[in-house]
Design a protein around this motif. Structure first.
Motif, short mmCIF file in Angstrom:
data_model
loop_
_atom_site.label_atom_id
_atom_site.label_comp_id
_atom_site.label_asym_id
_atom_site.label_seq_id
_atom_site.Cartn_x
_atom_site.Cartn_y
_atom_site.Cartn_z
N HIS A 13 0.83 -1.19 0.00
CA HIS A 13 0.00 0.00 0.00
C HIS A 13 0.88 1.25 0.00
CE1 HIS A 13 -3.69 -2.19 0.48
NE2 HIS A 13 -3.24 -2.80 1.57
N THR A 14 0.30 2.33 -0.40
CA THR A 14 0.99 3.62 -0.33
C THR A 14 1.52 3.86 1.08
OG1 THR A 14 -0.37 4.58 -2.08
CG2 THR A 14 0.72 6.11 -0.57
N GLY A 15 2.78 4.28 1.13
CA GLY A 15 3.43 4.50 2.42
C GLY A 15 4.19 3.31 2.96
N GLY A 16 4.02 2.17 2.32
CA GLY A 16 4.70 0.96 2.77
C GLY A 16 6.16 0.90 2.35
N SER A 85 8.29 4.69 2.22
CA SER A 85 7.28 5.67 1.84
C SER A 85 6.89 5.54 0.38
CB SER A 85 7.80 7.10 2.13
OG SER A 85 8.13 7.25 3.48
N LEU A 86 6.59 4.33 0.00
CA LEU A 86 6.31 4.04 -1.40
C LEU A 86 5.04 4.73 -1.88
CD1 LEU A 86 7.45 0.33 -1.46
CD2 LEU A 86 8.37 2.16 -2.90
N LYS A 87 5.07 5.12 -3.15
CA LYS A 87 3.97 5.81 -3.79
C LYS A 87 3.52 5.01 -5.01
CE LYS A 87 6.30 10.16 -2.63
NZ LYS A 87 6.88 11.41 -3.19
N PRO A 88 2.29 5.21 -5.44
CA PRO A 88 1.83 4.49 -6.65
C PRO A 88 2.75 4.70 -7.85
CG PRO A 88 -0.03 5.45 -5.52
CD PRO A 88 1.20 5.95 -4.81
N GLU A 89 3.35 5.86 -7.96
CA GLU A 89 4.24 6.12 -9.09
C GLU A 89 5.56 5.35 -9.00
OE1 GLU A 89 2.74 8.37 -7.12
OE2 GLU A 89 4.05 10.11 -6.75
N GLN A 124 8.85 -7.37 -9.81
CA GLN A 124 7.74 -6.43 -9.95
C GLN A 124 7.40 -5.81 -8.59
OE1 GLN A 124 5.47 -5.70 -12.88
NE2 GLN A 124 5.20 -4.01 -11.43
N VAL A 125 7.25 -4.50 -8.60
CA VAL A 125 6.79 -3.77 -7.42
C VAL A 125 5.49 -3.06 -7.81
CG1 VAL A 125 7.25 -1.84 -5.86
CG2 VAL A 125 9.08 -3.45 -6.43
N ILE A 126 4.45 -3.30 -7.03
CA ILE A 126 3.17 -2.63 -7.26
C ILE A 126 2.77 -1.92 -5.98
CG2 ILE A 126 0.74 -2.93 -7.84
CD1 ILE A 126 1.52 -5.46 -9.36
N VAL A 127 2.53 -0.63 -6.10
CA VAL A 127 2.12 0.16 -4.95
C VAL A 127 0.68 0.61 -5.18
CG1 VAL A 127 2.64 2.13 -3.48
CG2 VAL A 127 4.49 0.97 -4.70
N SER A 128 -0.20 0.14 -4.33
CA SER A 128 -1.62 0.46 -4.48
C SER A 128 -1.96 1.74 -3.72
CB SER A 128 -2.47 -0.70 -3.98
OG SER A 128 -2.27 -0.88 -2.60
#
Length: 129
Positions: A13-16, A85-89, A124-128
């Motif tokens: 998730h975002t912020g992870g 602090s991952l973001k969807p982008e 693959q990294v996917i940030v929802s």
């Protein structure tokens, strides 16, 4: 045989946070520079970070500073990319690669060197959101 194998990607998730792993075989991790790159769908590949072979110094382009940390474990012949602090982008396929130098000088500063010759298959990294 030279091999770079990435792992550690996934869905967050975002912020992870995620820690990517680049396991290297066929050469010593401190014999070449190791870079992390990413490519999102429909976009060009971009450099994320690089660790030098000599003193382990690191390079981050301005756009990647602050949330990403590259590190190297010579005893495990492994390079890591800690992503916070991952973001969807940040969604992309992340790959590690080996080369002779992290950067080349340009008139405006530095950019990733073009001669990364050995690549892993990517993770693959996917940030929802």
């Amino acid at each position: 045989e030279v091999q770079l194998v990435e792992s550690g990607g996934g869905l967050v998730h975002t912020g992870g946070s995620l820690r990517l792993v680049c396991a290297i075989s066929g050469f010593s991790v401190d014999a070449q520079v190791i870079g992390w790159f990413r490519q999102a769908p429909g976009k060009e590949r971009e450099g994320v970070s690089c660790v030098s072979r000599s003193d382990g110094s690191t390079y981050y382009p301005d756009s990647m500073k602050g949330r990403f940390t590259i590190s190297r474990d010579n005893t495990k012949n492994t390079v890591y990319l800690q992503m916070n602090s991952l973001k969807p982008e940040d969604t992309a396929v992340y790959s590690c690669a080996a080369g002779s130098s992290c950067t080349i000088r340009t008139v405006t500063g530095f950019r990733f060197a073009p001669d990364f010759g050995s690549w892993g298959q990517g993770t693959q990294v996917i940030v929802s959101s």
